[in-house]
Design a protein around this motif. Structure first.
Motif, PDB file in Angstrom:
ATOM      1  N   SER A   2      -9.693   0.964   5.177  1.00 38.71           N
ATOM      2  CA  SER A   2      -9.772   2.138   6.041  1.00 38.71           C
ATOM      3  C   SER A   2     -11.231   2.466   6.385  1.00 38.71           C
ATOM      4  CB  SER A   2      -9.047   3.268   5.318  1.00 38.71           C
ATOM      5  OG  SER A   2      -9.740   4.438   5.316  1.00 38.71           O
ATOM      6  N   LEU A 172       1.390   8.977   5.249  1.00 39.16           N
ATOM      7  CA  LEU A 172       0.446   7.869   5.033  1.00 39.16           C
ATOM      8  C   LEU A 172       0.433   6.933   6.235  1.00 39.16           C
ATOM      9  CD1 LEU A 172       1.098   7.151   1.245  1.00 39.16           C
ATOM     10  CD2 LEU A 172      -0.845   8.349   2.288  1.00 39.16           C
ATOM     11  N   ALA A 175      -1.647   8.561   8.907  1.00 42.92           N
ATOM     12  CA  ALA A 175      -3.086   8.433   8.633  1.00 42.92           C
ATOM     13  C   ALA A 175      -3.567   7.021   8.949  1.00 42.92           C
ATOM     14  CB  ALA A 175      -3.368   8.797   7.168  1.00 42.92           C
ATOM     15  N   ARG A 176      -2.767   6.021   8.604  1.00 39.84           N
ATOM     16  CA  ARG A 176      -3.154   4.636   8.922  1.00 39.84           C
ATOM     17  C   ARG A 176      -3.259   4.445  10.434  1.00 39.84           C
ATOM     18  NH1 ARG A 176       0.165   3.259   4.625  1.00 39.84           N
ATOM     19  NH2 ARG A 176       1.949   2.915   5.998  1.00 39.84           N
ATOM     20  N   ASP A 179      -6.435   5.986  11.783  1.00 38.93           N
ATOM     21  CA  ASP A 179      -7.672   5.593  11.103  1.00 38.93           C
ATOM     22  C   ASP A 179      -8.785   5.342  12.127  1.00 38.93           C
ATOM     23  OD1 ASP A 179      -9.061   4.999   8.727  1.00 38.93           O
ATOM     24  OD2 ASP A 179      -8.892   2.862   9.141  1.00 38.93           O
ATOM     25  N   ASP A 202      -4.427   9.620  -2.679  1.00 37.39           N
ATOM     26  CA  ASP A 202      -4.404   8.636  -1.596  1.00 37.39           C
ATOM     27  C   ASP A 202      -5.704   8.596  -0.796  1.00 37.39           C
ATOM     28  OD1 ASP A 202      -1.539   7.868  -1.882  1.00 37.39           O
ATOM     29  OD2 ASP A 202      -1.295  10.017  -1.530  1.00 37.39           O
ATOM     30  N   GLN A 206      -7.270   5.776   1.720  1.00 36.31           N
ATOM     31  CA  GLN A 206      -7.092   6.167   3.128  1.00 36.31           C
ATOM     32  C   GLN A 206      -8.120   7.242   3.432  1.00 36.31           C
ATOM     33  OE1 GLN A 206      -4.850   4.446   5.099  1.00 36.31           O
ATOM     34  NE2 GLN A 206      -6.093   5.453   6.667  1.00 36.31           N
ATOM     35  N   ARG A 207      -9.283   6.818   3.922  1.00 39.33           N
ATOM     36  CA  ARG A 207     -10.444   7.705   3.971  1.00 39.33           C
ATOM     37  C   ARG A 207     -10.381   8.776   5.055  1.00 39.33           C
ATOM     38  NH1 ARG A 207     -15.534   3.864   3.750  1.00 39.33           N
ATOM     39  NH2 ARG A 207     -16.613   5.828   3.262  1.00 39.33           N
ATOM     40  N   LEU A 209      -7.956  10.798   5.315  1.00 41.17           N
ATOM     41  CA  LEU A 209      -7.005  11.776   4.804  1.00 41.17           C
ATOM     42  C   LEU A 209      -7.811  12.850   4.060  1.00 41.17           C
ATOM     43  CD1 LEU A 209      -3.854  11.890   4.691  1.00 41.17           C
ATOM     44  CD2 LEU A 209      -3.998  10.633   2.532  1.00 41.17           C
TER      45      LEU A 209
END
Ligand code: PLP
Length: 363
Positions: A2, A172, A175-176, A179, A202, A206-207, A209
């Motif tokens: 990420s 999630l 968020a992906r 990104d 997470d 997953q940066r 987030l």
């Protein structure tokens, strides 16, 4: 892998150093004459506890909060309630007049308020009501965020005022998909009352987030004004540079430290369990009460309910000295009130008053 959320920060703020306060430089000295503070204490402050400006982010407090929420101290910024966290995120990521945020109404009002004050457009992807209650259309959120070029998506889980949690895989995946394009913020103001796992764990993978937590609800410290943003450490460093120089008043920090010691935490956990039991009882009683159209299942410390005659219900409660939150101004909630879970006696009183009012109305 990420992407670093630094690319989401306003370009003009990426190298911004912020205000260099008298507490920015960590140095040692016996005599402090660098901040124009008084050499004497105020008569009301015998110990001189508040004579000098406070540490902007006391290390002990930050460590305690990080342990509580399961992150590293560098991933956490303490501020004046999560309200300040919302404001900092909007100001650091969104250019005034440009960019934008996505919200999912009916939801907490501060996301849109902060955006509006900052001159940032708000895109709304309304929650969808079904047999199980309110659901968030996360695919529609993704499309709206991409179409609007939004920098932040504000989600709330458990939702205020719906009480519903969001599906972990869906958030999630969102968020992906966003990104490098947008930060997905999950406001977990009521997470202590929910069965669902927090999204804090997470963030490392997953940066883009971020999570908001607060001591105002489950910890019974609303007037101490302490909430946190938990996010990628690089983003936290940027947010701190955008924050006011001395955001945490020392008396509040002391109170919060005491409120998070082992004994206090144990008492808080017991209270949370009590609230959850009472919430189920209240939701059940409301859903069977005359005049109540629907009471929603809740994972928070309140119950949202629809009424055949919401004005009558609101007025009857008020006449009995009970103040609940009128939700009728919110989209899709033209007949709804939100009732905070109180003590067992208070909750029983709410149900009694509503029953009596509905029977009077039917007579
Ligand atoms: C109450 C609430 C907050 C505000 O919390 P503070 O830490 O007191 O600012 C944030 N988000 C939601 C969803 C809330 O209901």
């Amino acid at each position: 892998m990420s992407a670093s959320p630094l690319s989401l920060v306003r370009e003009d703020l990426r190298a911004f150093a912020g205000y260099k306060s008298a507490r920015t430089e960590v140095v040692d000295g016996a005599v402090w004459l660098n901040a124009n503070e008084s050499p004497w204490a105020n008569p009301a402050d015998e110990a001189g506890a508040v004579r000098r400006y406070p540490d902007p982010q006391p290390a002990a407090l930050r460590a305690r909060l990080a342990a509580l929420y399961g992150c590293t101290p560098a991933q956490l910024l303490a501020g004046r309630g999560s309200d300040e966290g919302i404001d900092l995120l909007v100001r650091a990521l969104c250019r005034p007049g440009g960019d934008g945020i996505v919200v999912t109404t009916p939801t907490f009002g501060m996301y849109a308020v902060c955006a509006r004050l900052h001159g940032v457009p708000v895109a709304d992807v309304p929650l969808v009501e079904g047999a199980d209650g309110f659901r968030c259309d996360l695919d529609a959120v993704r499309e709206a965020a991409l179409a609007a070029g939004a920098k932040i998506v504000f989600l709330c889980s458990p939702g205020n005022p719906t009480g519903a949690t969001l599906p972990r895989d869906g958030v999630l995946a969102l968020a992906r998909a966003l990104d490098g394009r947008a930060l997905v913020v999950v406001d977990e103001a009521y997470a202590e009352f929910a069965d669902a796992a927090s999204f804090v764990a997470d963030i490392a993978a997953q940066r883009n987030l971020a999570v908001l937590r607060t001591l105002s609800k489950a910890h019974a410290l609303a007037a101490a004004r302490l909430g946190v943003v938990i996010a990628d450490a690089e983003l936290i460093a940027v947010l701190q540079r955008c924050q006011a120089p001395y955001p945490l008043p020392t008396p509040c920090v002391r109170l919060v430290e005491a409120g998070l010691d082992d004994a206090s935490l144990e008492a808080t956990r017991a209270r949370i369990a009590d609230v959850c039991v009472e919430r189920e009882r209240l939701a059940d009683a409301l859903s069977h009460a005359p005049g109540v159209r629907r009471a929603y299942a809740s994972q928070a410390n309140f119950v949202l309910a629809r009424f055949a005659d919401p004005q009558r219900a609101f007025d009857a409660l008020l006449a009995a000295g009970i103040v609940v939150r009128d939700m009728r101004h919110l989209p899709q909630l033209g007949d709804a009130l939100r009732i905070t879970v109180g003590t067992p006696e208070q909750n029983a009183r709410v149900v009694d008053v509503l029953r009596a009012a509905a029977l009077r109305g039917a007579a």
